[in-house]
Design an enzyme around this catalytic site. Structure first.
Site, short mmCIF file in Angstrom:
data_model
loop_
_atom_site.label_atom_id
_atom_site.label_comp_id
_atom_site.label_asym_id
_atom_site.label_seq_id
_atom_site.Cartn_x
_atom_site.Cartn_y
_atom_site.Cartn_z
N CYS A 65 1.01 -1.22 -0.02
CA CYS A 65 0.14 -0.13 0.03
C CYS A 65 0.78 1.31 0.09
O CYS A 65 1.46 1.67 1.12
CB CYS A 65 -1.03 0.09 1.27
N CYS B 147 -0.57 4.26 1.92
CA CYS B 147 -0.27 4.12 3.47
C CYS B 147 0.95 4.27 3.82
O CYS B 147 1.40 4.91 4.96
CB CYS B 147 -0.75 2.78 4.15
N ASP B 148 2.04 3.66 3.07
CA ASP B 148 3.49 3.66 3.40
C ASP B 148 4.72 4.59 2.68
O ASP B 148 5.65 4.76 3.33
CB ASP B 148 4.10 2.37 3.53
#
Ligand code: NAP
Length: 314
Positions: free
Chosen positions: A132, A135-136
């Site tokens: 992801c 997200c990261d």
């Protein structure tokens, strides 16, 4: 208390089913699963969902859909289904905290990222291995990262990662991308992306976190190492059907078999979105099948209760 309809999953298919079933006055119970919004919520910029010409983030779109479903009486529970029993009616649906009964069920549990299955992948998940970018990606400011895959997800997320990273290697097993042409053209112009064609990742290596990746060229057989602190894997998806434990018919790839009206092999159980074997796994198609499943569930309940259909729909 027996619920009219339980919708399992909170991606675009599940949330749309919630809107339509809510408007049909079924007061559906939507059990969201561990990741609210499904894969949609992991997408940074959605540019091809009609009505949002300037793009919208997946999380925003998921929240808007939830608000719309709740406005029509859908009840959203942040819980996860662990087991179902479709051999009895009302159907039984078990979560971590509750056991429910329902007259009809819509399965909209979508699909999850496919794993590479190479040494180091599991060990470094959360320490450099990610599925992801939304997200990261932020953690890789001025670093080098690798993206694996050649579909829309890999190419779009590689471009997104260039916002943070100095350099993004895109490793693809062929020398042609599967991604949409418009996405490809934009990516080829991005100077931060270095293309590594005809190659696969065979090992992810490091100490505390990822430090380098072993790559094999499939044409020459040659092995090389790419130094990078992060590796983002986008090689397609596998359906989330494990919890069904064989209670509805699945195809050989584990997707739920349905007809065009979203009926599964069990009358009263419907499936919508990526958990069905769709050729096109898009938010737009998931939304369409969510609407279809909800209307079919409404019809099923009406027939069950001897209420005339379509008069009882809103
Ligand atoms: P996808 O389209 O199935 O592409 C998967 C990619 O990973 C392919 O390029 C495939 O290579 C490669 N791959 C598969 N298994 C591999 C393995 N074991 N090792 C190395 N490479 C492997 O998956 P996706 O990109 O996740 O997209 C899934 C669906 O969502 C698609 O329908 C896509 O169109 C849609 N999507 C759409 C958008 C958008 O419209 N903006 C954004 C994201 C996703 P080959 O090409 O050689 O098969």
């Amino acid at each position: 208390m027996v619920e009219n309809l339980i919708i399992i999953g909170s991606g675009p298919a599940g949330l749309t089913a919630g809107i339509y079933a809510g408007r049909a006055q079924l007061s559906p119970l939507l059990i969201a699963g561990s990741a609210f919004g499904g894969q949609m919520a992991l997408t940074n910029e959605i540019e091809n969902y009609p009505g949002f010409p300037e793009a919208i983030t997946g999380q925003e779109l998921a929240q808007l859909m939830q608000k719309q479903a709740e406005r029509f009486g859908a009840k959203v529970e942040m819980d996860e289904v662990t087991a179902v029993d479709f051999s009895v009616h009302p159907f039984k649906v078990k979560t971590y905290t509750q056991e429910y009964e329902a007259k009809a069920v819509i399965i909209a549990t979508g699909a999850s990222p496919r794993k590479l299955g190479v040494p180091g992948e599991e060990e470094f998940t959360g320490r450099g291995v990610s599925y992801c970018a939304t997200c990261d990606g932020f953690f890789y400011q001025n670093r080098t990262v690798i993206v694996v895959g050649g579909g829309d997800a890999a190419v779009e997320e590689a471009m997104f990662l260039t916002k943070y990273a100095n350099k993004v290697y895109l490793v693809h097993r062929r020398n042609r991308l599967r991604a949409e042409k418009v996405v490809q053209e934009r990516a080829f112009k991005n100077e931060k992306i270095e293309w590594v064609w005809d190659s696969v990742v065979t090992e992810i290596m490091g100490e505390q976190g990822v430090a380098q990746v072993r790559v094999k060229n499939l044409k020459t057989g040659e092995e090389s190492f790419l130094k990078a602190e992060g590796i983002f894997i986008y090689i397609g998806n596998v359906p989330n059907t494990q919890f069904l434990d064989g209670q509805v018919e699945l195809n050989e790839r584990g997707y739920i078999v349905t007809d065009r009206q979203c009926h599964t092999s069990v009358p009263g159980v419907f499936a919508a979105g990526d958990v069905q074997e769709w050729v096109l796994q898009q938010i737009a198609t998931a939304v369409g099948s969510g609407a279809m499943a909800a209307m079919e569930a409404d019809k099923f309940i009406a027939e069950l209760e001897g209420t005339a259909y379509p008069e009882r729909t809103a």
